[in-house]
Write a protein that holds these residues in place. Structure first.
Motif, PDB file in Angstrom:
ATOM      1  N   UNK A 357       0.537  -1.000   0.262  1.00 17.41           N
ATOM      2  CA  UNK A 357      -0.150  -0.072  -0.020  1.00 17.41           C
ATOM      3  C   UNK A 357       0.970   1.444   0.271  1.00 17.41           C
ATOM      4  N   UNK A 358       0.463   1.970  -0.771  1.00 19.65           N
ATOM      5  CA  UNK A 358       0.687   3.614  -0.769  1.00 19.65           C
ATOM      6  C   UNK A 358       0.375   4.446   0.593  1.00 19.65           C
ATOM      7  N   UNK A 359       1.609   5.812   1.459  1.00 23.30           N
ATOM      8  CA  UNK A 359       1.130   6.085   2.172  1.00 23.30           C
ATOM      9  C   UNK A 359      -0.564   6.635   1.704  1.00 23.30           C
ATOM     10  N   UNK A 360      -0.402   7.131   0.695  1.00 24.46           N
ATOM     11  CA  UNK A 360      -1.656   7.606   0.037  1.00 24.46           C
ATOM     12  C   UNK A 360      -3.391   6.666   0.762  1.00 24.46           C
ATOM     13  N   UNK A 361      -2.461   5.664   0.675  1.00 26.50           N
ATOM     14  CA  UNK A 361      -3.777   4.786   0.715  1.00 26.50           C
ATOM     15  C   UNK A 361      -4.080   4.525   2.364  1.00 26.50           C
ATOM     16  N   UNK A 362      -3.106   4.459   2.943  1.00 23.95           N
ATOM     17  CA  UNK A 362      -3.164   4.311   4.468  1.00 23.95           C
ATOM     18  C   UNK A 362      -3.858   5.358   5.588  1.00 23.95           C
ATOM     19  N   UNK A 363      -3.176   6.247   4.745  1.00 27.80           N
ATOM     20  CA  UNK A 363      -3.967   7.460   5.534  1.00 27.80           C
ATOM     21  C   UNK A 363      -4.985   7.491   5.184  1.00 27.80           C
ATOM     22  N   UNK A 364      -5.168   7.137   3.610  1.00 33.29           N
ATOM     23  CA  UNK A 364      -7.322   7.684   3.173  1.00 33.29           C
ATOM     24  C   UNK A 364      -8.004   6.011   3.970  1.00 33.29           C
ATOM     25  N   UNK A 399     -17.765   4.198  -4.276  1.00 33.09           N
ATOM     26  CA  UNK A 399     -17.941   5.398  -4.415  1.00 33.09           C
ATOM     27  C   UNK A 399     -17.028   6.347  -4.446  1.00 33.09           C
ATOM     28  N   UNK A 400     -16.487   6.610  -3.757  1.00 31.40           N
ATOM     29  CA  UNK A 400     -15.269   7.740  -3.349  1.00 31.40           C
ATOM     30  C   UNK A 400     -14.399   7.419  -3.765  1.00 31.40           C
ATOM     31  N   UNK A 401     -14.095   6.795  -4.892  1.00 31.20           N
ATOM     32  CA  UNK A 401     -12.724   6.917  -5.564  1.00 31.20           C
ATOM     33  C   UNK A 401     -11.582   5.804  -5.574  1.00 31.20           C
ATOM     34  N   UNK A 402     -12.094   4.771  -4.539  1.00 30.17           N
ATOM     35  CA  UNK A 402     -10.947   3.513  -4.278  1.00 30.17           C
ATOM     36  C   UNK A 402     -10.918   2.378  -4.394  1.00 30.17           C
ATOM     37  N   UNK A 403     -12.142   1.977  -5.867  1.00 27.54           N
ATOM     38  CA  UNK A 403     -12.771   0.966  -5.819  1.00 27.54           C
ATOM     39  C   UNK A 403     -11.873  -0.509  -5.252  1.00 27.54           C
ATOM     40  N   UNK A 404     -10.716   0.025  -6.628  1.00 26.84           N
ATOM     41  CA  UNK A 404      -9.210  -1.315  -6.398  1.00 26.84           C
ATOM     42  C   UNK A 404      -8.875  -1.688  -5.351  1.00 26.84           C
ATOM     43  N   UNK A 405      -8.960  -0.740  -4.851  1.00 25.33           N
ATOM     44  CA  UNK A 405      -8.074  -1.318  -3.107  1.00 25.33           C
ATOM     45  C   UNK A 405      -8.945  -1.957  -2.434  1.00 25.33           C
TER      46      UNK A 405
END
Ligand SMILES: Cc1cc2nc3c(=O)[nH]c(=O)nc-3n(C[C@H](O)[C@H](O)[C@H](O)COP(=O)(O)OP(=O)(O)OC[C@H]3O[C@@H](n4cnc5c(N)ncnc54)[C@H](O)[C@@H]3O)c2cc1C
Length: 453
Positions: A357-364, A399-405
């Motif tokens: 995971x990226x820092x962005x993914x984890x923070x999100x 719906x919030x932009x991270x469907x693949x995650x």
């Protein structure tokens, strides 16, 4: 060469070996424990020194007290990479003085009949008719080699695996590992310039830039002393751990007074599922040498104790049966996998996912509570990432932009469940190990493909 005979030879007096000795003591067996270190340094190794209270309760081990206990812990605060989210996970534990506690456990075992030889190293195994029958040891005090014949060897040599690695490669407990399944970790213990605000909370900082594939920790040892360090994933070609430490320590410990440093040092910790089998004819492998640490947070003292307990139990049963074959010692695997190993296998998959995971993914994920504190606690306690959590996250957040995650998270939860099921069906005897191992390998390699898409 001088020859000595024992029922059990324990190699290594860290958390794993000392626990095994403690549980075997006073049960009518003649036991020798050896450690390469001088007595005053046994138990002294680079470590965060945090251990959950439940391990002591579950195994009937005494709590650390007096100089063995540096701080009672009430919980952990977990920080997102962007530092915008702080989670508090409650849970009792101890920040220990590891040498003091380990030496106390050894002293108690010694008082109940276990012989301890410090400054003594196991050089090589004695093999006889496909059985481990002891070790050639070297006593540095007397500068002499001794042939120690023993019915059972308990190998607790830590990450060095310095004894079992000398067994022939076809022996199942000689299994090696991929460096990426380990963390390189470094820590310093120092006084702080000011009083620590909440010494009973451990702090963990997740950040893929400052600690790729690992995390930073700040573990108070009282009001004015702290154990601060980081782990990074091994085998990835990252710069040295010291480079990371020097560059970023102020971000996590601005109050640390490095002029009043007490100790510093680094070491490795396994972050994978346990050895496929911890036993072979006449030998049981425990602790870091058997890869028993927690794959997500790298804590290995509690699980080293569990493996020591299981080794002691099956050794006693083996002496009852007078059978020291792999089949007879097999119950160590069943005991360990039921108590911890299955969860470890599941958390190994979770760790593989988290490291991508990226820092962005984890923070999100932390901000949006894709997984919540309670789910994390559940996953770290049992190894179960509830599918309902992933389902809910899918519905709320696709719906919030991270469907693949989120799609991946759902898959991760399913694979975690599947590998736990495989461990629940751990073979009841050595004959079925190869088939089971092939299933585990296939599942892990399928999982890797799924998360790398
Ligand atoms: C930096 C760092 C931070 C960590 N933080 C935590 C934490 O906060 N909490 C936690 O629970 N875990 C933590 N861990 C993991 C934890 O330290 C280990 O999982 C645990 O100590 C393993 O115990 P062990 O008894 O298996 O091995 P060790 O403690 O390594 O003991 C092995 C012993 O065997 C002896 N030995 C080795 N070879 C021989 C030989 N041939 N002959 C005789 N003696 C031999 C060694 O001298 C040593 O005393 C951390 C690890 C690192 C590296």
């Amino acid at each position: 060469m001088k020859q000595l005979n024992y029922d059990v030879l324990i190699i290594g007096g860290g958390f794993a070996g000392s626990t095994a000795a403690w549980h075997l003591a006073n049960k009518g067996l003649k036991i020798l424990l050896i450690d390469s270190k001088p007595w005053s340094r046994i138990g002294d190794k680079p470590c965060g020194d945090a251990v959950s209270k439940e391990h002591f309760d579950n195994l009937g081990m005494p709590y650390p007290e007096n100089e063995q206990l540096e701080q009672k812990i009430e919980g952990i605060k977990l920080y997102s990479p962007d530092m915008s989210t702080e989670w508090t996970v409650r849970g009792e534990g101890f920040e220990i003085n590891a040498p003091a506690y380990t030496q106390r456990i050894l002293r108690e075992a010694q008082n109940r009949g276990v012989e301890v030889m410090d400054m003594t190293t196991a050089m090589k195994p004695i093999l006889d008719n496909d059985f481990v029958k002891g070790a050639i040891i070297f006593d540095r005090r007397k500068e002499e080699q001794i042939e120690v014949r023993s019915t059972v060897v308990i190998e607790a040599t830590g990450y060095s695996r310095s004894f079992r690695s000398k067994l022939p490669q076809n022996v199942p407990v000689a299994e090696d590992m991929d460096e990426r399944d380990a963390d390189i970790a470094y820590r310093e213990v120092a006084y702080t310039k000011e009083e620590i605000e909440e010494p009973s909370y451990l702090k963990i900082f997740i950040n893929q830039t400052t600690s790729p594939g690992g995390y930073w920790w700040y573990f108070p040892k009282g009001k004015d002393k702290v154990n601060i360090g980081l782990g990074i994933q091994g085998g990835m070609g990252y710069p040295s751990i010291y480079t990371f430490y020097e560059k970023y320590w102020r971000d996590y410990g601005s109050d640390v007074d490095r002029n009043r440093m007490i100790v510093k040092g680094g070491a490795l910790v396994p972050t994978r599922r346990p050895l496929d089998t911890l036993v072979w004819n006449g030998i049981i492998v425990i602790g870091d040498s058997g890869y028993t640490a927690n794959p997500v947070h790298g804590g290995g003292k509690g699980s080293a104790m569990i493996s020591g307990f299981c080794a002691a139990r099956s050794t006693l049963n083996a002496f009852e049966k007078r059978d020291f074959s792999s089949q007879s010692l097999w119950e160590t695997n069943l005991c360990y996998n039921e108590r911890y190993g299955a969860k470890q296998a599941s958390l190994e998959l979770f760790r593989r996912f988290l490291q991508r995971l990226s820092d962005d993914d984890i923070s999100y994920g932390m901000r949006r509570k894709v997984i919540k504190e309670e789910d994390l606690l559940e996953a770290s306690t049992t190894g179960d990432l509830q599918l309902s959590v992933a389902d809910k996250a899918m519905r709320v957040l696709s719906g919030l932009g991270k469907p693949s995650l989120l799609f991946k998270l759902k898959n991760v939860a399913q694979y975690m469940k599947d590998i736990k099921d495989l461990y629940r069906n751990y073979p009841r005897n050595p004959a079925k190990l190869d088939a089971w191992r092939a299933d585990v390998k296939q599942l892990v390699s399928e999982f890797d493909k799924v998360i790398s898409k």
